[in-house]
Scaffold this motif. Structure first.
Motif, short mmCIF file in Angstrom:
data_model
loop_
_atom_site.label_atom_id
_atom_site.label_comp_id
_atom_site.label_asym_id
_atom_site.label_seq_id
_atom_site.Cartn_x
_atom_site.Cartn_y
_atom_site.Cartn_z
N GLY A 107 0.81 -1.21 0.00
CA GLY A 107 0.00 0.00 0.00
C GLY A 107 0.85 1.26 0.00
N ILE A 108 0.41 2.24 -0.77
CA ILE A 108 1.05 3.56 -0.82
C ILE A 108 0.05 4.57 -0.28
CG2 ILE A 108 2.25 5.24 -2.23
CD1 ILE A 108 3.53 2.43 -2.26
N ILE A 109 0.40 5.28 0.77
CA ILE A 109 -0.51 6.21 1.43
C ILE A 109 -0.49 7.56 0.73
CG2 ILE A 109 -1.05 7.40 3.59
CD1 ILE A 109 0.41 5.08 5.05
N VAL A 110 -1.67 8.07 0.40
CA VAL A 110 -1.83 9.43 -0.12
C VAL A 110 -2.92 10.11 0.70
CG1 VAL A 110 -1.09 8.77 -2.44
CG2 VAL A 110 -3.53 8.80 -1.87
N GLN A 111 -3.08 11.42 0.47
CA GLN A 111 -4.07 12.19 1.24
C GLN A 111 -5.01 12.90 0.28
OE1 GLN A 111 -1.00 14.34 3.56
NE2 GLN A 111 -1.81 13.31 5.38
N GLN A 112 -6.12 12.24 -0.05
CA GLN A 112 -7.09 12.81 -0.98
C GLN A 112 -7.95 13.87 -0.28
OE1 GLN A 112 -9.22 9.39 -2.57
NE2 GLN A 112 -7.69 9.10 -4.17
N PRO A 113 -8.39 14.89 -1.07
CA PRO A 113 -8.16 15.08 -2.50
C PRO A 113 -6.69 15.42 -2.77
CG PRO A 113 -9.26 16.99 -1.56
CD PRO A 113 -9.22 15.97 -0.48
N VAL A 114 -6.13 14.77 -3.78
CA VAL A 114 -4.71 14.93 -4.06
C VAL A 114 -4.46 14.76 -5.54
CG1 VAL A 114 -3.98 12.51 -3.80
CG2 VAL A 114 -2.43 14.35 -3.06
N ASN A 132 -5.50 8.32 3.20
CA ASN A 132 -5.63 8.99 4.50
C ASN A 132 -6.33 10.32 4.22
OD1 ASN A 132 -3.42 11.05 6.39
ND2 ASN A 132 -5.10 9.89 7.27
N THR A 133 -7.67 10.27 4.10
CA THR A 133 -8.45 11.40 3.62
C THR A 133 -8.27 12.63 4.51
OG1 THR A 133 -10.11 9.82 2.87
CG2 THR A 133 -10.75 12.14 2.91
N LEU A 134 -8.06 13.77 3.87
CA LEU A 134 -7.96 15.03 4.60
C LEU A 134 -9.33 15.46 5.10
CD1 LEU A 134 -5.49 16.92 2.23
CD2 LEU A 134 -4.94 15.81 4.41
N ILE A 135 -9.34 16.22 6.20
CA ILE A 135 -10.58 16.65 6.83
C ILE A 135 -10.82 18.13 6.56
CG2 ILE A 135 -11.82 16.89 9.02
CD1 ILE A 135 -10.02 14.65 10.12
N LYS A 158 4.05 0.66 3.14
CA LYS A 158 5.46 0.95 3.38
C LYS A 158 5.91 2.33 2.93
CE LYS A 158 6.67 -3.93 2.82
NZ LYS A 158 7.42 -4.92 1.99
N LEU A 159 5.04 3.07 2.26
CA LEU A 159 5.49 4.33 1.67
C LEU A 159 4.33 5.33 1.67
CD1 LEU A 159 7.78 4.59 -1.44
CD2 LEU A 159 5.76 6.05 -1.29
N MET A 160 4.65 6.60 1.85
CA MET A 160 3.65 7.67 1.81
C MET A 160 4.13 8.75 0.85
SD MET A 160 2.44 10.26 4.85
CE MET A 160 1.23 11.57 4.54
N ILE A 161 3.20 9.27 0.06
CA ILE A 161 3.49 10.43 -0.79
C ILE A 161 2.86 11.65 -0.11
CG2 ILE A 161 3.25 11.51 -3.05
CD1 ILE A 161 2.97 8.72 -4.25
#
Length: 386
Positions: A107-114, A132-135, A158-161
């Motif tokens: 899994g690669i973690i992002v923060q939508q909307p992105v 990891n949805t933004l609030i 293992k990775l986050m953008i």
């Protein structure tokens, strides 16, 4: 110095397929509608006239020194020359990182909307997007750290953008937020790719906090920089990836080279040497000042005709993120803009949390912007919305 922000650069036909029309305005995409800095145009003109466009060393001392100096003087970030790994583009670098530090199915973690193309990088590499949805909080967004902690705790993630300034919100993360991200990433062994290609366009006090300048982050991150957004160079394939940790840098470089990296583009060498100068910084400052004036025009327009549209906090760049949900469905808003000859970026492109929002490019000559807004007003009036 007076810069030309009133010539619509898109209308200059070099056969690039821009399809410029006076009755159509493209508010989609991050591409500026104005010319890049004169110092870059002058530098590239000299290179073109030289007729020599051959192999160019990525270790060129002048090129590397210019990056070190720019990071120090503009981003207030002291880096070492051996941290810099020239690459063929930010997205290419992200894919190289994904392949080097994760396995298929991870899994690669992002923060939508992105930014929409993160998803393409992740899927093309055979990995899973983990959101990891933004609030949304009032006029801005915040990180959900409890959810981020839980997502990072999964050993398959293992990775986050991390995007800063965050696209499409065009807001800047506070140092305290970045410190929390860094501590969680270190706790769970998650590598962070910090996409900072909009950094020069941050006009919030103090600009951005470079992620790798945080103690807890320095040995566990990859930082992406380029001329792309700063100087409207997204049509070229280049980036300078900055990696403080020696082992991470070694593993990334091996992957970069296995992806057939050859040499530095001579055009990007000259462009960067021309851009990373006091003249280049002066042009950016002038562009941001011009953009803030355009932003005031947009705020006035929507406040007058569409007060139900909410423009979110804007602290970087030439893009605005706005909530159109009170005006109708996304399909209805899209139809309104299209009837006005305006091509928008609909928020659903940036993940389901962006549905009902819109990203609008305002980095364009004032005449083009006001013309587009007037056509939106007329189209809304014809539909009985005013």
């Amino acid at each position: 110095m007076k810069y030309d922000f009133e010539t619509v650069a898109d209308q200059i036909d070099y056969g690039f397929g821009t399809d410029y029309r006076e009755d159509t305005t493209v508010m989609a995409g991050a591409q500026l509608h104005v010319k890049t800095a004169p110092c870059i145009i002058e530098g590239l003109t000299g290179l073109v006239q030289s007729g020599l466009y051959g192999w160019t060393s990525s270790a060129d001392p002048q090129y590397i020194s210019a990056i070190v100096r720019w990071m120090r003087d503009v981003r207030n970030w002291e880096i070492q020359s051996d941290w810099i790994v020239p690459s063929y583009g930010t997205l290419q670098a992200m894919c190289a990182c994904i392949r080097a530090f994760t396995e298929p199915g991870d899994g690669i973690i992002v923060q939508q909307p992105v930014y929409v193309l993160y998803e393409r990088c992740i899927s093309n590499c055979g990995r899973r997007l983990v959101d990891n949805t933004l609030i949304r909080t009032g006029d801005h967004y915040e990180m959900d750290f409890d959810d981020l902690d839980a997502k990072m705790a999964d050993p398959k993630n293992k990775l986050m953008i991390l995007c800063n300034p965050h696209n499409p919100l065009m807001d800047v993360w506070a140092r305290a937020d970045l410190e929390k991200v860094a501590l969680l990433a270190r706790k769970h062994g998650v590598l962070v790719i910090a996409d900072e290609i909009f950094a020069e366009h941050a006009f919030a006090d103090g600009g951005i906090t470079p992620y790798a300048s945080i103690d807890a982050a320095r040995d566990n991150c990859v930082v992406c920089t380029s001329l792309g957004k700063a100087f409207n160079f997204t049509g070229t394939s280049h980036a300078n990836i900055i990696i403080p940790d020696e082992e991470i840098r070694r593993r990334y470089t091996v992957q970069r080279d296995s992806d057939h990296y050859g040499s530095l583009s001579p055009f990007m060498r000259v462009a960067l040497l021309s851009a990373y100068t006091p003249e280049g910084k002066d042009w950016i400052d002038a562009l941001m000042a011009f953009t803030r004036e355009n932003e005031a025009v947009v705020w006035d327009f929507f406040g007058r005709y569409f007060p139900q549209v909410h423009i979110c906090r804007h602290r970087a760049g030439t893009l605005l993120w706005a909530d159109f949900r009170a005006l109708g469905t996304e399909e209805e808003v899209l139809a309104l803009f299209q009837a006005a000859g305006v091509e928008p970026d609909m928020g659903s492109k940036y993940g389901e949390p962006g549905r009902g929002y819109m990203r609008m490019q305002i980095g364009m000559p004032r005449s083009e912007l006001t013309g587009a807004l007037e056509r939106i007003r007329i189209a809304a009036q014809q539909r009985g919305l005013l």
